[in-house]
Design an enzyme around this catalytic site. Structure first.
Site: not given
Length: 574
Positions: A142, A218, A532
């Site tokens: 990620d 994220h 996600s």
């Protein structure tokens, strides 16, 4: 004579620069995939890549300058800067399976575990039986990690598993000896594919930390959803209050940063190298909250990320990936390879109802996610289409709440964000947006309430019925449990599989709307939505099953999840 020499020198400089520009213009990064390794020694694998390239580039120096990565642990292949002609010639070699240009992937951005029945207070839950996943190592590919978050503390952890071959890399604002611990046992970063593909001559020009540190947020959110430690008494803007934690709070986490703030993307070359290294490091589970757009790679081509993940599964590693945020249209699902556990997103049995009281004392319930307090009785005005607010600079918004409508079905539409910004910049006090029902994003201190078209029309009729319309917006509240129906998220990509419809995709759906997890702060948490966010929920469940049944294969765990998933209280809106 001096002037002539100067002119000649300038001319030669221009010609040289043009030649350099042409060389750069003619080359780009290609991935050369060669399938299964023919050598166990990684150095021998790399040497075979150099030998393959030498006849096309002419010298060892040229080969060294061309190669970006050598994939030599889980499979054989390399990323290199090549011309289109060179790439075509290499693709015709018998030992080469596929040559493809370096493509881009997108990042697909408290109540969850109680909703899934994985409460720490239930001694018979999978969480307790699996000892919170303490024997498992999960790799997260990620945007990195914010290691100071309390959700990555290693309190109560035993030693790092002896089979672990990985480690942590230092870099910008990241000290491996300080920022890693017995929970966060791996942290590496991969940027050379992005640098080569974007012609970035100086890596320091990248607007991100050149280290495993997460500037985006994220990756931090994803990793903490999988295995974050218990963080009691947290909320976001006073909503969703409770104890935040990951699905497997005892798991060991390894971070592989292959996605960068620049354009919010990850390159094929970097992701493949992260997969290759993760295989060699010894992860048990790989979680990837990223995917490609539509259309997908055609059947006759090889999806290189999928092939890299195939080799991971071949080694017994469990792979979980996002289905994408291109819904609600059909055939929009990505990560469709049959060896990948592909995850769609649902809402939770939680909502944030917000009362809107009109000047005629009629109260309408909308949805909002902002920090109170309530907005007292103020003027109310109608401004038409939300997308056209920018074209109405003279509209009287100052000191009022603005009602607008949007029929934009694109899940990536910025109509709501733009409307909120325009109203705020014009001195407005809040905005009511009438649109198709979908998830509500946090708006911090600015009241932004969404209603459906029917309720929006009722508000419009009220505005037109009086010369001085007014409204009061109450503070949002949190409502949980069965009165709130769950459904497939509006943005979640749908099947059928556009490459091979007989392979049903997505495999499973999990909560992915307004998931509360770690942010770029020591104690901070934030709501995020997307497949996600659903992917690490399933990854957490995979970790628990792997801990409880270490002998189960990736296919066995995938089967257990898919065949026992419940659709009780779930409304499927296709």
């Amino acid at each position: 004579m001096g002037k002539i020499n100067i002119l000649i020198a300038m001319f030669l400089t221009i010609v040289l620069n043009l030649q350099i520009s042409l060389v750069f213009a003619e080359t780009k990064v290609y991935i050369v995939y060669m399938g299964k390794k023919t050598h166990e020694d990684p150095e021998s694998v790399t040497e075979s890549h150099h030998q393959l390239l030498w006849p096309f580039l002419g010298s060892k120096e040229a080969v060294h300058d061309s190669i970006v990565y050598s994939y030599r642990h889980g499979f054989s292949g390399f990323a290199a800067k090549l011309t289109e002609t060179q790439a075509q010639q290499i693709s015709e070699l018998p030992e080469v399976v596929q040559v493809a240009p370096n493509t881009l992937y997108e990042l697909t951005t408290t109540r969850t575990w109680d909703y899934l029945g994985l409460s720490p207070g239930n001694s018979q839950s999978l969480l307790q039986k699996a000892n919170m996943g303490s024997s498992v190592i999960v790799g997260v590919i990620d945007s990195g990690v914010w290691p100071e978050s309390d959700m990555f503390n290693d309190k109560g952890y035993g030693p790092i598993p002896s089979r672990w071959k990985g480690g942590c890399e230092s870099g910008d604002s990241f000290n491996a000896s300080i920022n890693c611990n017995r929970k966060l046992i791996g942290a590496k970063f991969f940027v050379d594919g992005l640098v080569a593909d974007k012609r970035i001559l100086n890596r320091t020009l990248i607007a991100d930390y050149l280290s495993p540190r997460d500037l985006n947020g994220h990756g931090t959110h994803v990793a903490s959803t999988i295995g974050g430690s218990f963080l009691p008494n947290v909320s976001y803007l006073g909503l969703g209050e409770g104890t935040a934690r990951g699905g497997a709070p005892g798991v060991h986490i390894a971070i592989y940063k292959a996605c960068w703030l620049l354009e919010g993307t990850c390159t094929d070359a970097d992701v493949l190298k992260a997969i290759d290294v993760a295989i060699d490091d010894g992860v048990d589970v790989l979680s990837l909250s990223l995917g490609s757009g539509v259309p997908l790679t055609i059947e006759t081509d090889v999806n290189l990320m999928a092939m890299g993940l195939f080799h991971a599964v071949e080694k017994g590693i469990h792979v979980v990936a996002a289905s994408g945020n291109n819904g609600p249209v059909a055939q929009s699902v990505s990560n469709v390879a049959p060896w990948i556990l592909t995850v769609a997103a649902t809402t939770l049995d939680r909502s944030f109802p917000t009362a809107i009281t009109l000047g005629n004392n009629i109260t309408i319930m909308g949805q909002a996610n902002f920090a109170g307090p309530e907005l007292g009785s103020v003027g109310l005005t109608y401004s038409g289409d939300c997308a056209n607010l920018l074209d109405k600079p003279n509209n009287p918004m100052k000191g009022k709440v603005v009602l607008c409508f949007t029929a934009d079905l694109n899940p990536r539409s910025r109509a709501v964000t733009i409307a909120r910004a325009v109203v705020s910049n014009a001195g407005g006090l809040g905005v009511i947006i009438a649109r198709n029902p979908r998830s509500v994003n946090p708006t911090h201190n600015f009241p932004c309430v969404t209603v459906d078209f029917e309720l929006g029309t009722d508000i419009l009729f009220y505005i037109r019925s009086t010369s001085s319309p007014s409204v009061k917006i109450h503070a949002p509240t949190t409502l949980v449990s069965h009165p709130v129906a769950t459904k497939v998220a509006y943005f979640s990509s749908r099947g059928p599989n556009s490459i091979s419809p007989a392979i049903l995709k997505p495999d499973i759906a999990a909560p992915g709307v307004n998931i509360l997890a770690a942010d770029k702060d020591k104690e901070g948490v934030v709501f995020k939505s997307g497949t996600s966010m659903a992917t690490p929920v399933v990854s957490g469940v995979v970790v628990l099953l792997k801990s409880l049944y270490p002998q189960w294969s990736p296919a066995a765990i995938r089967s257990a999840i898919v065949t026992t998933g419940s659709y009780n209280h779930l409304q499927i809106h296709c």
